[in-house]
Motif scaffolding. Structure first.
Motif, PDB file in Angstrom:
ATOM      1  N   ARG A  37     -28.341  -4.533   9.187  1.00 27.88           N
ATOM      2  CA  ARG A  37     -27.196  -3.647   9.383  1.00 27.88           C
ATOM      3  C   ARG A  37     -26.942  -2.796   8.138  1.00 27.88           C
ATOM      4  N   HIS A  38     -27.989  -2.524   7.388  1.00 31.10           N
ATOM      5  CA  HIS A  38     -27.837  -1.772   6.150  1.00 31.10           C
ATOM      6  C   HIS A  38     -28.108  -0.279   6.306  1.00 31.10           C
ATOM      7  N   GLN A  39     -28.074   0.225   7.533  1.00 31.81           N
ATOM      8  CA  GLN A  39     -28.341   1.654   7.703  1.00 31.81           C
ATOM      9  C   GLN A  39     -27.107   2.504   7.436  1.00 31.81           C
ATOM     10  N   GLY A  40     -25.968   1.869   7.154  1.00 32.97           N
ATOM     11  CA  GLY A  40     -24.739   2.603   6.861  1.00 32.97           C
ATOM     12  C   GLY A  40     -24.777   3.267   5.497  1.00 32.97           C
ATOM     13  N   GLU A  41     -23.724   4.029   5.204  1.00 28.20           N
ATOM     14  CA  GLU A  41     -23.640   4.744   3.933  1.00 28.20           C
ATOM     15  C   GLU A  41     -22.941   3.905   2.883  1.00 28.20           C
ATOM     16  N   ILE A  42     -23.281   4.144   1.647  1.00 29.53           N
ATOM     17  CA  ILE A  42     -22.626   3.503   0.520  1.00 29.53           C
ATOM     18  C   ILE A  42     -21.134   3.861   0.525  1.00 29.53           C
ATOM     19  N   THR A  43     -20.296   2.952   0.051  1.00 33.62           N
ATOM     20  CA  THR A  43     -18.861   3.243  -0.023  1.00 33.62           C
ATOM     21  C   THR A  43     -18.549   4.028  -1.289  1.00 33.62           C
ATOM     22  N   TRP A  44     -17.363   4.625  -1.316  1.00 35.41           N
ATOM     23  CA  TRP A  44     -16.938   5.345  -2.524  1.00 35.41           C
ATOM     24  C   TRP A  44     -16.786   4.388  -3.706  1.00 35.41           C
ATOM     25  N   TRP A  45     -16.326   3.165  -3.436  1.00 36.86           N
ATOM     26  CA  TRP A  45     -16.171   2.200  -4.530  1.00 36.86           C
ATOM     27  C   TRP A  45     -17.527   1.876  -5.145  1.00 36.86           C
ATOM     28  N   ASP A  46     -18.535   1.683  -4.293  1.00 32.53           N
ATOM     29  CA  ASP A  46     -19.868   1.363  -4.812  1.00 32.53           C
ATOM     30  C   ASP A  46     -20.530   2.553  -5.497  1.00 32.53           C
ATOM     31  N   ALA A  47     -20.164   3.770  -5.098  1.00 33.63           N
ATOM     32  CA  ALA A  47     -20.662   4.950  -5.811  1.00 33.63           C
ATOM     33  C   ALA A  47     -20.082   4.995  -7.218  1.00 33.63           C
ATOM     34  N   MET A  48     -18.816   4.624  -7.348  1.00 30.74           N
ATOM     35  CA  MET A  48     -18.150   4.627  -8.656  1.00 30.74           C
ATOM     36  C   MET A  48     -18.578   3.435  -9.507  1.00 30.74           C
ATOM     37  N   HIS A  49     -18.780   2.294  -8.841  1.00 30.01           N
ATOM     38  CA  HIS A  49     -19.079   1.052  -9.561  1.00 30.01           C
ATOM     39  C   HIS A  49     -20.334   0.390  -8.992  1.00 30.01           C
ATOM     40  N   PRO A  50     -21.500   0.948  -9.276  1.00 29.89           N
ATOM     41  CA  PRO A  50     -22.748   0.407  -8.717  1.00 29.89           C
ATOM     42  C   PRO A  50     -23.032  -0.992  -9.258  1.00 29.89           C
ATOM     43  N   GLY A  51     -23.761  -1.764  -8.456  1.00 31.94           N
ATOM     44  CA  GLY A  51     -24.187  -3.078  -8.933  1.00 31.94           C
ATOM     45  C   GLY A  51     -24.207  -4.158  -7.863  1.00 31.94           C
ATOM     46  N   ARG A  52     -23.383  -4.024  -6.812  1.00 30.29           N
ATOM     47  CA  ARG A  52     -23.435  -5.063  -5.775  1.00 30.29           C
ATOM     48  C   ARG A  52     -24.816  -4.988  -5.114  1.00 30.29           C
TER      49      ARG A  52
ATOM     50  N   ILE B 202       0.835  -1.207   0.000  1.00 33.04           N
ATOM     51  CA  ILE B 202       0.000   0.000   0.000  1.00 33.04           C
ATOM     52  C   ILE B 202       0.867   1.253   0.000  1.00 33.04           C
ATOM     53  N   ARG B 203       1.900   1.267   0.824  1.00 33.82           N
ATOM     54  CA  ARG B 203       2.776   2.446   0.888  1.00 33.82           C
ATOM     55  C   ARG B 203       3.528   2.661  -0.410  1.00 33.82           C
ATOM     56  N   HIS B 204       3.989   1.573  -1.023  1.00 37.57           N
ATOM     57  CA  HIS B 204       4.833   1.685  -2.217  1.00 37.57           C
ATOM     58  C   HIS B 204       4.025   2.005  -3.482  1.00 37.57           C
ATOM     59  N   TYR B 205       2.895   1.334  -3.660  1.00 39.04           N
ATOM     60  CA  TYR B 205       2.131   1.474  -4.902  1.00 39.04           C
ATOM     61  C   TYR B 205       0.974   2.467  -4.810  1.00 39.04           C
ATOM     62  N   ARG B 206       0.503   2.771  -3.611  1.00 39.72           N
ATOM     63  CA  ARG B 206      -0.638   3.682  -3.431  1.00 39.72           C
ATOM     64  C   ARG B 206      -1.806   3.299  -4.364  1.00 39.72           C
ATOM     65  N   PRO B 207      -2.306   2.066  -4.296  1.00 41.69           N
ATOM     66  CA  PRO B 207      -3.376   1.641  -5.211  1.00 41.69           C
ATOM     67  C   PRO B 207      -4.642   2.471  -5.001  1.00 41.69           C
ATOM     68  N   VAL B 208      -5.254   2.852  -6.097  1.00 40.54           N
ATOM     69  CA  VAL B 208      -6.385   3.778  -6.044  1.00 40.54           C
ATOM     70  C   VAL B 208      -7.572   3.179  -5.281  1.00 40.54           C
ATOM     71  N   TRP B 209      -7.788   1.868  -5.359  1.00 42.02           N
ATOM     72  CA  TRP B 209      -8.911   1.267  -4.645  1.00 42.02           C
ATOM     73  C   TRP B 209      -8.600   1.056  -3.162  1.00 42.02           C
ATOM     74  N   ASN B 210      -7.361   1.177  -2.766  1.00 41.39           N
ATOM     75  CA  ASN B 210      -7.004   1.148  -1.343  1.00 41.39           C
ATOM     76  C   ASN B 210      -6.975   2.550  -0.753  1.00 41.39           C
ATOM     77  N   CYS B 211      -6.388   3.484  -1.497  1.00 36.04           N
ATOM     78  CA  CYS B 211      -6.044   4.794  -0.944  1.00 36.04           C
ATOM     79  C   CYS B 211      -7.018   5.905  -1.291  1.00 36.04           C
ATOM     80  N   CYS B 212      -7.954   5.643  -2.185  1.00 37.88           N
ATOM     81  CA  CYS B 212      -8.888   6.689  -2.602  1.00 37.88           C
ATOM     82  C   CYS B 212     -10.331   6.197  -2.548  1.00 37.88           C
ATOM     83  N   LEU B 213     -10.638   5.165  -3.313  1.00 28.38           N
ATOM     84  CA  LEU B 213     -12.010   4.645  -3.359  1.00 28.38           C
ATOM     85  C   LEU B 213     -12.165   3.493  -2.373  1.00 28.38           C
ATOM     86  N   ASP B 214     -12.424   3.795  -1.128  1.00 29.45           N
ATOM     87  CA  ASP B 214     -12.548   2.726  -0.147  1.00 29.45           C
ATOM     88  C   ASP B 214     -13.827   1.931  -0.368  1.00 29.45           C
ATOM     89  N   GLY B 215     -13.811   0.670   0.067  1.00 26.32           N
ATOM     90  CA  GLY B 215     -15.021  -0.140   0.043  1.00 26.32           C
ATOM     91  C   GLY B 215     -14.984  -1.359  -0.848  1.00 26.32           C
TER      92      GLY B 215
END
Length: 198
Positions: free
Chosen positions: A155-170, A132-145
């Motif tokens: 337990r679905h009262q939480g908020e959608i993740t950034w990954w799911d906002a970018m890639h809807p469908g799950r 993570i430190r060396h490559y800074r992968p975008v799905w680890n360091c920016c689009l969490d989830g």
């Protein structure tokens, strides 16, 4: 000259992690998930070779810059249970990621590859942290989830993740509060890559 208060360490954790990561990056790349199941825990890296403009900075058939990295440990280890039978934890985790990608309306799993390394448990977290430190992968360091699981019934009262906002469908993500938009996620990714260039 090191300060007297610095702890003495006969081995460099970074050098130990580099050895594991070097071995990982020399394996494959393989289909996601790998065709044949296998036993073991370890670390992995996922690569994108598609043509979405958001990921142009990391998209490559050479599989040199991961879009996501992670680890898979034998169940029970975090609670001190060392009596577990041989586990397919690493293959299972890669299969779960492949399913998340299949569910996304704007991704195709055949545009992804992976590298993985079965490794003794003591080195797993060390290697993941270095990746993570060396490559800074975008799905680890920016689009969490991306690595999230279904939070379960009730337990679905939480908020959608950034990954799911970018890639809807799950399917389970549609039950979360839709507090983020794809456009906001795109802007985050663009700013992330700009900052990496600085």
């Amino acid at each position: 000259m090191p300060l007297e208060t610095e702890p003495f360490n006969p081995l460099s954790y970074d050098n130990l992690a580099k050895a594991v990561v070097s071995e990982l990056m020399g394996r494959g790349p393989f289909l996601l998930p790998p065709e044949h199941s296998f036993v073991g825990e370890g670390v992995y890296a996922i690569f994108y070779e598609g043509n979405l403009p958001w990921y142009a900075k990391v998209s490559s058939c050479a599989a040199n810059t991961p879009i996501y990295v992670g680890k898979a440990s034998v169940p029970g280890v975090r609670k001190g249970d060392t009596s577990s039978k041989p586990s397919k934890a690493l293959h299972k985790r890669l299969s779960e990621h492949a399913e998340s990608i299949r569910c996304a309306t704007n991704l195709q799993v055949d545009q992804f590859r992976c590298r993985y390394l079965v490794v003794d448990g003591v080195w797993i977290s060390l290697a993941e942290e270095f990746l993570i430190r060396h490559y800074r992968p975008v799905w680890n360091c920016c689009l969490d989830g991306f690595g999230n699981h279904n939070p379960g019934s009730g337990r679905h009262q939480g908020e959608i993740t950034w990954w799911d906002a970018m890639h809807p469908g799950r399917p389970w993500a549609t039950q979360l509060r839709q507090t983020k938009t794809q456009q906001e996620a795109v802007e985050m990714v663009q700013n992330f890559f700009l900052q990496l260039q600085e």
